[in-house]
Design an enzyme around this catalytic site. Structure first.
Site, short mmCIF file in Angstrom:
data_model
loop_
_atom_site.label_atom_id
_atom_site.label_comp_id
_atom_site.label_asym_id
_atom_site.label_seq_id
_atom_site.Cartn_x
_atom_site.Cartn_y
_atom_site.Cartn_z
N ASP A 35 1.22 -1.65 0.05
CA ASP A 35 -0.11 0.01 -0.14
C ASP A 35 1.10 1.23 0.06
O ASP A 35 2.04 1.69 0.60
CB ASP A 35 -1.16 0.07 1.46
CG ASP A 35 -2.06 0.62 0.87
OD1 ASP A 35 -1.86 1.07 0.47
OD2 ASP A 35 -2.90 1.19 2.74
N HIS A 52 2.35 3.73 -8.87
CA HIS A 52 2.34 1.73 -9.34
C HIS A 52 3.81 1.59 -10.12
O HIS A 52 4.45 0.28 -9.72
CB HIS A 52 1.18 0.80 -10.13
CG HIS A 52 0.23 1.60 -9.74
ND1 HIS A 52 -0.38 1.58 -7.97
CD2 HIS A 52 -1.27 2.56 -9.70
CE1 HIS A 52 -1.19 1.99 -7.80
NE2 HIS A 52 -1.75 2.66 -9.14
N LEU A 146 10.82 -21.21 -3.31
CA LEU A 146 10.03 -20.30 -3.20
C LEU A 146 8.83 -20.23 -4.30
O LEU A 146 8.57 -20.15 -5.01
CB LEU A 146 10.52 -18.73 -3.22
CG LEU A 146 9.09 -17.89 -2.93
CD1 LEU A 146 9.14 -17.53 -1.25
CD2 LEU A 146 9.46 -16.18 -2.89
C1 FPP Z 1 -2.55 -0.05 -3.49
O1 FPP Z 1 -1.11 1.87 -3.33
C2 FPP Z 1 -1.39 -0.41 -3.70
C3 FPP Z 1 -2.09 -1.35 -5.23
C4 FPP Z 1 -3.16 -0.95 -5.46
C5 FPP Z 1 -1.62 -2.28 -6.90
C6 FPP Z 1 -0.47 -2.57 -5.53
C7 FPP Z 1 1.16 -2.96 -7.26
C8 FPP Z 1 1.39 -2.71 -7.36
C9 FPP Z 1 2.78 -2.92 -6.05
C10 FPP Z 1 2.84 -2.93 -8.97
C11 FPP Z 1 1.90 -3.78 -9.41
C12 FPP Z 1 2.09 -4.80 -9.10
C13 FPP Z 1 3.06 -6.52 -10.18
C14 FPP Z 1 3.24 -7.15 -9.69
C15 FPP Z 1 2.35 -5.62 -11.68
P1 FPP Z 1 -2.56 2.94 -3.97
O2 FPP Z 1 -2.37 3.06 -4.51
O3 FPP Z 1 -3.63 2.42 -2.87
O4 FPP Z 1 -1.99 3.80 -2.90
P2 FPP Z 1 -2.49 5.13 -1.87
O5 FPP Z 1 -3.37 4.55 -0.81
O6 FPP Z 1 -1.30 5.74 -0.70
O7 FPP Z 1 -3.17 5.73 -3.02
#
Ligand code: FPP
Length: 267
Positions: A35, A52, A146
């Site tokens: 997150d 991201h 893993l």
């Molecule tokens: C949360 O940050 C993250 C996500 C919803 C997506 C997680 C995705 C990645 C780490 C990249 C993609 C991974 C792969 C393997 C393709 P948020 O956008 O909710 O952050 P915020 O709470 O600060 O707005």
């Protein structure tokens, strides 16, 4: 732990920390709610999708560190069933990043003996994403190191609902007696069937929630929250979480060994 040198250089505080960790106190399965990508980007005046993109580095590093720590399983929450509510362009970018990740990293996963497994309602994802996932599963099927699970279009409630529907169908068709449904039966019919529950759940970005992740499987997990935003999460942060876990006492609803004398007349 064979790959200590590549996890933490000699003389570093992390190395000292690792050397003090008894291998039997390490978690076997670590799950992570990644997150804070959006906030990371906002803090730099960048569009959310750049957060991201930066998060991919942390994914790569965590998978590598988990493999070197010789964990059994690492499960990352990449896209929830609720994430479809995000703007279309953001969803599209996340799917594109996933395809790019699979294309770029597959060789490394194979070479590092990592087995790849997507969990969630995969059949609802776009065909091209499903093809990339299938290819990664196939290419890593024979690996023995893993297990890297990536949760996509996943939520704990959706998973439990799907399992409930499957059970009712089987019962209706006479293939399952209701009294034979046990906790083990449920565990064996989840998308994570065959994988031991997470010992440790890490959530980044300072939020103190489970957010519908692995609701059944996290029943006895130790929870670890860090203010670090996901794109900034490094091997060092993972090692700190693991070291914190190693200090915890887990009782699974029982008492510690030697935990108190029985009153007279009791066993
Ligand atoms: C949360 O940050 C993250 C996500 C919803 C997506 C997680 C995705 C990645 C780490 C990249 C993609 C991974 C792969 C393997 C393709 P948020 O956008 O909710 O952050 P915020 O709470 O600060 O707005």
């Amino acid at each position: 732990m064979k790959d200590l040198d590549r996890l933490a250089p000699v003389g570093s505080p992390e190395r000292a920390m690792l050397e003090q960790l008894p291998p039997e106190r390490l978690p076997r399965h670590v799950a992570i709610i990644m997150d804070g990508n959006g906030r990371w980007a906002r803090g730099r005046g960048l569009p959310r999708v750049e957060g991201h993109r930066a998060g991919i580095r942390a994914v790569r590093e965590s998978v590598e560190a988990a493999a070197r720590l010789e964990l059994d399983t690492l499960t990352l929450f990449a896209f929830s069933t609720e994430n479809w509510k995000r703007p279309r362009w953001e969803v599209r970018t996340l799917m594109t990043l996933l395809k790019e990740y699979l294309n770029r990293e597959l060789r490394t996963l194979v070479d590092n003996n990592v087995r790849f497994r997507p969990i969630g309602r995969i059949a609802e994802l776009e065909v091209e994403v499903q093809e990339g996932l299938d290819k990664a599963v196939e290419a890593t099927r024979a690996n023995t190191g893993l297990l890297f699970q990536i949760a996509l279009n996943y939520s704990g409630r959706a998973e439990l609902t799907d399992t409930l529907v499957a059970a009712v169908r089987l019962a209706r068709d006479g293939a399952l007696a209701p009294e034979s449904i046990s906790e083990d039966w449920v565990t064996d019919h989840l998308t994570t069937a065959g994988v031991a529950d997470p010992d440790l759940l890490i959530r980044t970005s300072g939020e103190l929630r489970i957010s519908n992740f692995l609701l059944w499987q996290l029943a006895y997990a130790e929870l670890y929250f860090t203010p670090v935003l996901w794109p900034d999460f490094t091997t060092r942060d993972l090692l700190q979480a693991v070291a914190d876990f190693a200090r915890r006492e887990r009782r699974f609803g029982g008492v510690l060994e030697g935990g108190g004398e029985a009153p007279e007349g009791e066993e």
